[in-house]
Structure formats: structure tokens, C-alpha cells
Motif scaffolding. Structure first.
Motif, PDB file in Angstrom:
ATOM      1  N   LEU A 266     -92.512  44.616  -4.715  1.00  0.00           N
ATOM      2  CA  LEU A 266     -93.568  45.092  -3.830  1.00  0.00           C
ATOM      3  C   LEU A 266     -94.388  43.928  -3.288  1.00  0.00           C
ATOM      4  O   LEU A 266     -94.879  43.087  -4.041  1.00  0.00           O
ATOM      5  CB  LEU A 266     -94.473  46.063  -4.586  1.00  0.00           C
ATOM      6  N   LEU A 267     -94.537  43.884  -1.975  1.00  0.00           N
ATOM      7  CA  LEU A 267     -95.319  42.844  -1.323  1.00  0.00           C
ATOM      8  C   LEU A 267     -96.803  43.129  -1.531  1.00  0.00           C
ATOM      9  O   LEU A 267     -97.321  44.164  -1.128  1.00  0.00           O
ATOM     10  CB  LEU A 267     -94.982  42.824   0.164  1.00  0.00           C
ATOM     11  N   ALA A 268     -97.493  42.191  -2.181  1.00  0.00           N
ATOM     12  CA  ALA A 268     -98.913  42.380  -2.474  1.00  0.00           C
ATOM     13  C   ALA A 268     -99.811  41.695  -1.451  1.00  0.00           C
ATOM     14  O   ALA A 268    -100.951  42.132  -1.239  1.00  0.00           O
ATOM     15  CB  ALA A 268     -99.235  41.851  -3.870  1.00  0.00           C
ATOM     16  N   TYR A 269     -99.309  40.634  -0.819  1.00  0.00           N
ATOM     17  CA  TYR A 269    -100.136  39.876   0.131  1.00  0.00           C
ATOM     18  C   TYR A 269     -99.209  39.174   1.119  1.00  0.00           C
ATOM     19  O   TYR A 269     -98.185  38.594   0.730  1.00  0.00           O
ATOM     20  CB  TYR A 269    -100.979  38.836  -0.604  1.00  0.00           C
ATOM     21  N   GLN A 270     -99.601  39.218   2.406  1.00  0.00           N
ATOM     22  CA  GLN A 270     -98.811  38.510   3.422  1.00  0.00           C
ATOM     23  C   GLN A 270     -99.547  38.479   4.764  1.00  0.00           C
ATOM     24  O   GLN A 270    -100.158  39.468   5.173  1.00  0.00           O
ATOM     25  CB  GLN A 270     -97.455  39.204   3.631  1.00  0.00           C
ATOM     26  N   HIS A 271     -99.477  37.352   5.448  1.00  0.00           N
ATOM     27  CA  HIS A 271     -99.792  37.295   6.870  1.00  0.00           C
ATOM     28  C   HIS A 271     -98.498  37.663   7.604  1.00  0.00           C
ATOM     29  O   HIS A 271     -97.651  36.812   7.856  1.00  0.00           O
ATOM     30  CB  HIS A 271    -100.253  35.897   7.287  1.00  0.00           C
ATOM     31  N   THR A 272     -98.330  38.934   7.917  1.00  0.00           N
ATOM     32  CA  THR A 272     -97.077  39.404   8.505  1.00  0.00           C
ATOM     33  C   THR A 272     -96.932  38.908   9.937  1.00  0.00           C
ATOM     34  O   THR A 272     -97.865  39.044  10.734  1.00  0.00           O
ATOM     35  CB  THR A 272     -97.034  40.943   8.497  1.00  0.00           C
ATOM     36  N   PRO A 273     -95.789  38.326  10.307  1.00  0.00           N
ATOM     37  CA  PRO A 273     -95.595  37.886  11.693  1.00  0.00           C
ATOM     38  C   PRO A 273     -95.662  39.064  12.660  1.00  0.00           C
ATOM     39  O   PRO A 273     -95.012  40.080  12.447  1.00  0.00           O
ATOM     40  CB  PRO A 273     -94.190  37.264  11.674  1.00  0.00           C
TER      41      PRO A 273
END
Length: 370
Positions: A266-273
Motif C-alpha cells: 500500500l502506497l502511504a506517501y507520494q508526489h504522484t506525477p
């Protein structure tokens, strides 16, 4: 009623004595009007064929009764057919019945994804990270090898995984393949792919990727099963997921020889493109990054990463305070698209502690796909 040849069928019959119609030319329109009254149901009337050789009159109340009856049957038959089709798909993929994953059965596992050229982080920022994923991009091998050697000095080498780039143009392929061969020869055996092309590229070198990134969009269990069939043992879930869908994906089906399981991360943190461009915006910039804003006052950052201009929201995706609800056992912090590496330690620590940094958003987590 037949919706399509060999599709869902429903029939009804209402015995009723009919009298000749005084206005037979209006019968077809009256029947169609009655059958078009479908309210908030999922159905829409398509073709309607009327067989009325004696030009009879049917009361609107009876037409409405027939409509209600036939569409109730049609809905029941459609639900039953859908249930059967889902069962057939599950059987074909060896998915079986979904069983909720055991909560807190084992300590959570964390992966951290960075660009390989990220300045080394303090050791305390890496504490509790089980797997370090380094995106190699299209960095020339002569520059890449010292970067990897530096990371090996601060993180256990057998817990470092290298990640292929998301986008590779044809002119970039020869250098990437050459770098890949050399890195594999030098002992780098654990890899992550961002697309099927990367999976095939690793296969040509006799390797299977250990994991796949969110960009493969495994949004249902069949997609996850397909990744498992390729030998991928874990896959990062898309930041566009909803909580309900995450629950479905983190359910553990019975083991099956036909369908090995790929574990969701599970992705918890990201600056999604949000945008990826070969060229920079047509405005003054320092060659590295540009700050933009829209009419709603939202801020965006466009930065040059791996030869492309990547636009991300100033407000990153983060569900650090909602992880316990998701039922997952593996989590990822993805900083490979994030600006300002100096801030990375101050992001990693609170996210792992369940505290989202300021100015974050949760995308579809609560909204759902609709």
C-alpha cells in the motif's frame, strides 16, 4: 424480453381480454411510453417490437404492470448471470473466495523508494525500512555505480532493490540494456519494473522482477493474479484506489497452484506525477524546477527528473493516518518523484509514525471511484 442475442432474457404473460382500439395509430407510441418509464433503474429501453394484428387496446395500468414484472425478472436474471460469470472468472484464475487478511498478524513491512542520485539520508531516517528501492533512471553507468556503492555503505546491500525507469524512448534502449547487463553481472539481482516492457527486459537477462510499481495499475484481483503469473511477488497499489477496493485487494484468497499470489503493497506517501513532458513549460526557469499555480490557487511543481519534466502537486498523496483501516501488511513511501531531498527525513519519520505531513491529500481513499 431479449436484450441481445444469447444475452439475458426475461418473459412475462398477463391474461387479459382486450377490446378494439379507437385510435390504433397511437397504440405503438402508448406502449413505448409505458415501457420507457424505467425511473432510476439501470435499464434503458432499446428496440421495441409490437405485435398487434387485431389493433387492440390495453389499459396503461396493465402495460405498467407488465413492464414492472418483466424488468424485475430481467434484473433478477442479470444478477444471477453476473454472479455466475464472476464465479467462473474466479475459478479460471484460481482466486477462490476472498478472506479478510489477518490484522496485525506480523509487523508491518516498509519500503522506501528514492532516486539513485538522491543525497544519502541519515541512518536514523532509514531505521525501520525493510527494503530500499533505488530508481536508476537513465543515469550513465559511470555515474550510477558510485551512487549505488554509496547507498550500499549506509543500507544492507541484500535489502536494496533497483528499479527500472517508467519511460524509455527507443534511442535510450541500448544504453539502458547495457547498464542492466553490467549491473546484473555485478550482483544486482533484485529488481522492480514500472511496466511490462521492463518486465520483458529483465526476462531477456534471465531475471524476474521481484516487485512491480503502482504504474501497472493492479486495480482488481485478476490483474494482481496476472502479475503473480509473471513471477512478480509484490505489487504497489495505485494511489487512485479507494478504501473499499483496497479491502478487496488485500483479501487473501485460498492458495492455489494455478494462481500464485502477489502481495499488495500500500502506497502511504507520494508526489504522484500529473504530467510528464519531454520539454519544459514555456516560461522562465533555472533549468531545474518551476512553481506553477492554477485558478483555484493550488500550487504545482514542475521539475526535471531523468531527462523529463515531471509536474506534481505541491500537496502530496498521503494516508499515513489511515493505514490500519486498509488491512495491508506492507507499505511504501515513494519519494522518487518528490522535490527537495533535504526534506526527505522529515517526511519519512512522521509517515512511518502514522502522522501525515502538512498539506497532503488522500485522493480517492474516502471518495471511492465514483
Amino acid at each position: 424480453m431479449l436484450t441481445e442475442p444469447d444475452d439475458i432474457r426475461a418473459e412475462t404473460f398477463l391474461p387479459l381480454p382486450l377490446t378494439p382500439s379507437r385510435q390504433p395509430e397511437q397504440t405503438a407510441a402508448a406502449v413505448r411510453k409505458a415501457f420507457e418509464r424505467l425511473g432510476d433503474t439501470a435499464w434503458q429501453l432499446g428496440t421495441l417490437t409490437l405485435d398487434d394484428p387485431a389493433s387492440c387496446y390495453a389499459p396503461p395500468s396493465k402495460l405498467n404492470e407488465v413492464r414492472r414484472t418483466v424488468f424485475e425478472k430481467l434484473s433478477e436474471n442479470w444478477t444471477a448471470a453476473r454472479k455466475g460469470r464472476c464465479a467462473a472468472i474466479s475459478a479460471a484464475w484460481g482466486l477462490g473466495a476472498a478472506v479478510p487478511a489477518a490484522r496485525n498478524a506480523a509487523p508491518a513491512q516498509w519500503s522506501l523508494k528514492l532516486r539513485a542520485d538522491t543525497p544519502l539520508l541519515p541512518r536514523d531516517a532509514l531505521e525501520g525500512i525493510d527494503t530500499l528501492v533505488l530508481a536508476i533512471g537513465h543515469t550513465p553507468l559511470a555515474a550510477l555505480e558510485p551512487q549505488l556503492a554509496a547507498w550500499r555503505s549506509v543500507f544492507a546491500p541484500n535489502h536494496i532493490r533497483l528499479a527500472l525507469p517508467l519511460i524509455t524512448r527507443t534511442p535510450e534502449l541500448p544504453d539502458l540494456r547495457a547498464a542492466l547487463r553490467t549491473l546484473i553481472q555485478n550482483g544486482w539481482k533484485d529488481w522492480e519494473c514500472a511496466d511490462l516492457a521492463g518486465c520483458h527486459m529483465l526476462g531477456a537477462q534471465g531475471l524476474t522482477p521481484i516487485s512491480s510499481d503502482w504504474s501497472l495499475y493492479a486495480l482488481n484481483r485478476v490483474a494482481a493474479a496476472e502479475l503473480a503469473s509473471l513471477g512478480i511477488t509484490s505489487h504497489v497499489l495505485s494511489p487512485e484506489n479507494s478504501l473499499d477496493n483496497i479491502h478487496a485487494l488485500t483479501c487473501v484468497p485460498p492458495s492455489s497452484a494455478l494462481c500464485p499470489q502477489s502481495v499488495p503493497e500500500l502506497l502511504a506517501y507520494q508526489h504522484t506525477p500529473l504530467f510528464i513532458s519531454e520539454t519544459a513549460p514555456c516560461m522562465p526557469h533555472d533549468g531545474a524546477s518551476i512553481t506553477l499555480s492554477d485558478r483555484r490557487g493550488r500550487s504545482f511543481i514542475t521539475q526535471k527528473i531523468d531527462r523529463r519534466w515531471i509536474t506534481v502537486s505541491d500537496a502530496p498523496f498521503c494516508i499515513a493516518d489511515r493505514l490500519a483501516e486498509a488491512g495491508a501488511g506492507r507499505f511504501r513511501i515513494d519519494l522518487s518523484w518528490s522535490p527537495d531531498p533535504v526534506a526527505f527525513p522529515s517526511i519519512i519519520r512522521p509517515v512511518r509514525s502514522g502522522h501525515p505531513p502538512p498539506k497532503t491529500h488522500s485522493a480517492n481513499f474516502d471518495r471511492g471511484f465514483s
